[in-house]
Design a protein around this motif. Structure first.
Motif, short mmCIF file in Angstrom:
data_model
loop_
_atom_site.label_atom_id
_atom_site.label_comp_id
_atom_site.label_asym_id
_atom_site.label_seq_id
_atom_site.Cartn_x
_atom_site.Cartn_y
_atom_site.Cartn_z
N LEU A 173 24.46 26.56 15.69
CA LEU A 173 23.15 25.89 15.34
C LEU A 173 23.76 24.36 15.39
O LEU A 173 23.22 22.99 16.55
CB LEU A 173 22.86 25.32 13.87
N ALA A 174 25.41 23.77 15.28
CA ALA A 174 26.39 22.68 16.04
C ALA A 174 26.32 22.48 17.15
O ALA A 174 26.07 21.61 17.21
CB ALA A 174 26.92 22.59 14.94
N GLU A 179 22.49 13.87 12.95
CA GLU A 179 23.97 14.88 12.76
C GLU A 179 24.34 14.88 11.00
O GLU A 179 25.47 16.06 11.20
CB GLU A 179 24.90 15.00 14.00
N VAL A 230 25.38 28.36 10.93
CA VAL A 230 25.60 26.92 11.40
C VAL A 230 26.27 26.14 12.30
O VAL A 230 26.43 25.12 13.26
CB VAL A 230 26.31 25.95 9.60
N CYS A 231 27.27 27.00 13.07
CA CYS A 231 28.36 26.80 13.67
C CYS A 231 27.44 26.65 14.89
O CYS A 231 27.93 25.72 15.67
CB CYS A 231 29.72 27.57 13.54
N ALA A 233 26.90 20.69 6.15
CA ALA A 233 26.48 22.23 6.46
C ALA A 233 28.03 22.33 6.92
O ALA A 233 28.56 23.85 6.58
CB ALA A 233 25.92 22.36 7.15
N LEU A 234 28.70 21.87 7.94
CA LEU A 234 30.08 22.56 9.01
C LEU A 234 31.22 22.91 7.49
O LEU A 234 32.17 23.66 7.29
CB LEU A 234 29.93 21.57 10.35
N THR A 284 24.09 18.77 9.71
CA THR A 284 24.40 19.33 9.94
C THR A 284 26.54 19.06 9.50
O THR A 284 27.11 20.08 9.56
CB THR A 284 24.61 19.73 11.34
N TRP A 325 29.43 10.77 14.72
CA TRP A 325 28.52 10.68 13.63
C TRP A 325 26.66 9.53 14.12
O TRP A 325 27.11 8.67 13.76
CB TRP A 325 28.71 11.24 12.48
N ASN A 359 23.18 22.66 18.93
CA ASN A 359 21.78 21.00 18.84
C ASN A 359 22.26 19.96 18.72
O ASN A 359 22.16 18.70 19.14
CB ASN A 359 21.54 20.82 17.06
#
Length: 408
Positions: free
Chosen positions: A31-32, A193, A28-29, A199-200, A196, A189, A35
């Protein structure tokens, strides 16, 4: 206080950090960062604050009451319907969720191992057996089965420190632009976003960690005079975990891969710029992240199941060993045979989406009760801050449930 004394006085806090920094968090981190660059660093800060506040409450409840959250839930007599519903929900979410996550933990550790050694794939009937997953699962199981709690704790602390160094060194190698990095601490944000962002925060504020820490503090501290030590322990550990997560975001933002779907893709991109060393460091970080979470997920499940059922919670007791064996066994089954338990993960997501606001709201309510914590209960200000945190967990829960049913 020097580093040696700090490490000596640390309690079970690093196990909480070990639990939330798993392959899922790494992905997750990654991809954050890949992206959205550094723009969601502030979400990590928010999740660190939320986690410290909730874990401090669970630790305080554990020390003052001398009991863990699952035992408190079992012994609640005022609301029998709520008690039975909560016990069933917690058991379902913890067993189902941790079995699904264990599969990901073992698979993630094997991805990291592949940087150093490509374990052979064995063909058994119509299935491919991932021998690396199998070996890592057995290794985790043996550590849980034979190790004393103190031995397990030392192994996890060592892995967390090495994992932290691996990710932070890799982040430093990317030489991030300082002004861009600092701007990421300013909240902002957009609609793109939002998934994500959720998810973070969701990978850091983990329901079973609240049970895990309340169970573990009783093994280290017994007196209210130990509260400052507990607070220092959980603060240092969660902040360190948050810094590691930020380092992974920084690494993700520095990718050169054309397509990013996981941390491994970023590692390959790093190799083309910084040489094999960065890739090896990232691989070790992923291996350590998978192993630490592969140990803490069954351990947490064991504490919760045994606490709710009123069984012995000693790590070498038969009920604990059986529960941990079930969690590792299910995770090993799914990961070794290459089965992707989509339905299981979906149900776990649904259960945990309901569980997070339920459990966090419940411990916030307990923390405000004079009859339970006496003079150590939350002040009105602390309760107000905790309620704000609860609203965040509610949003996460609604988002999680909504994702399962396709509402969002």
């Amino acid at each position: 206080m020097n580093l040696k004394n700090i490490l000596r006085n640390l309690g079970p806090g690093p196990l909480v950090a070990a639990a939330f920094i798993g392959p899922g968090t790494v992905t997750v981190c990654t991809l954050a960062g890949a992206n959205f660059g550094f723009s969601l660093i502030w979400a990590m800060v928010l999740s660190i604050v939320a986690t410290v506040i909730l874990q401090e409450i669970s630790g305080r409840i554990g020390i003052i009451t001398g009991s863990d959250l699952s035992a408190l839930l079992r012994n609640q007599t005022e609301r029998p319907v709520f008690r039975i519903f909560s016990m069933i929900l917690v058991l379902m979410a913890i067993v189902l969720g941790n079995a699904a996550y264990e599969s990901g933990n073992i698979s993630g550790a094997n991805l990291g191992l592949a940087f150093y050694w490509e374990a052979p794939t064995l063909q058994i009937s119509n299935h491919e057996l991932q021998s690396g997953n199998f070996l890592l699962g057995i290794f985790s199981f043996l550590l849980l089965w034979t190790g004393s709690f103190k031995t397990l704790e030392r192994i996890l602390v060592a892995l967390v420190i090495l994992m932290s160094l691996a990710f932070m060194i890799t982040a430093a190698l990317t030489k991030p632009d300082l002004s861009s990095l600092l701007s990421g601490f300013i909240p902002s944000w957009n609609e793109e976003e939002m998934p994500t962002l959720v998810a973070l925060i969701g990978t850091t504020v983990v329901p079973y960690n609240l049970f895990l820490y309340a169970s573990l503090v009783n093994k280290q501290w017994k007196s209210p005079s130990d509260l400052p030590s507990m607070r220092r322990d959980i603060s240092i550990s969660v902040i360190l975990g948050g810094v590691v997560s930020m380092a992974i975001v920084i690494v993700g933002a520095s990718n050169t891969s054309s397509e990013i779907t996981s941390a491994i893709d970023v590692s390959k991109g790093l190799e083309s710029v910084f040489g094999s060393f960065a890739g090896y460091m990232m691989g070790f970080g992923l291996l350590a992240a998978g192993l630490t979470s592969a140990l803490t997920a069954p351990l947490a499940a064991g504490f919760v199941v045994c606490g709710i059922m009123g069984w012995d919670q000693e790590i070498k007791s038969t009920p604990m060993r059986i529960t941990m064996a079930v969690i590792v066994g299910l995770g090993l089954f799914f990961s070794s045979l290459g089965i992707k338990p989509v339905q299981l993960i979906t149900l776990a997501q649904l259960a945990n989406g309901i569980l997070l606001p339920l459990i966090s709201g419940w411990i916030i309510w307990i923390a405000a009760q004079h009859g339970v914590l006496g003079k150590y209960k939350n002040t009105p200000l602390a309760t107000g801050i905790a309620i704000f945190i609860w609203l965040i967990t509610l949003v996460l829960g609604v988002k999680s449930v909504g994702t399962v049913f396709g509402w969002f």
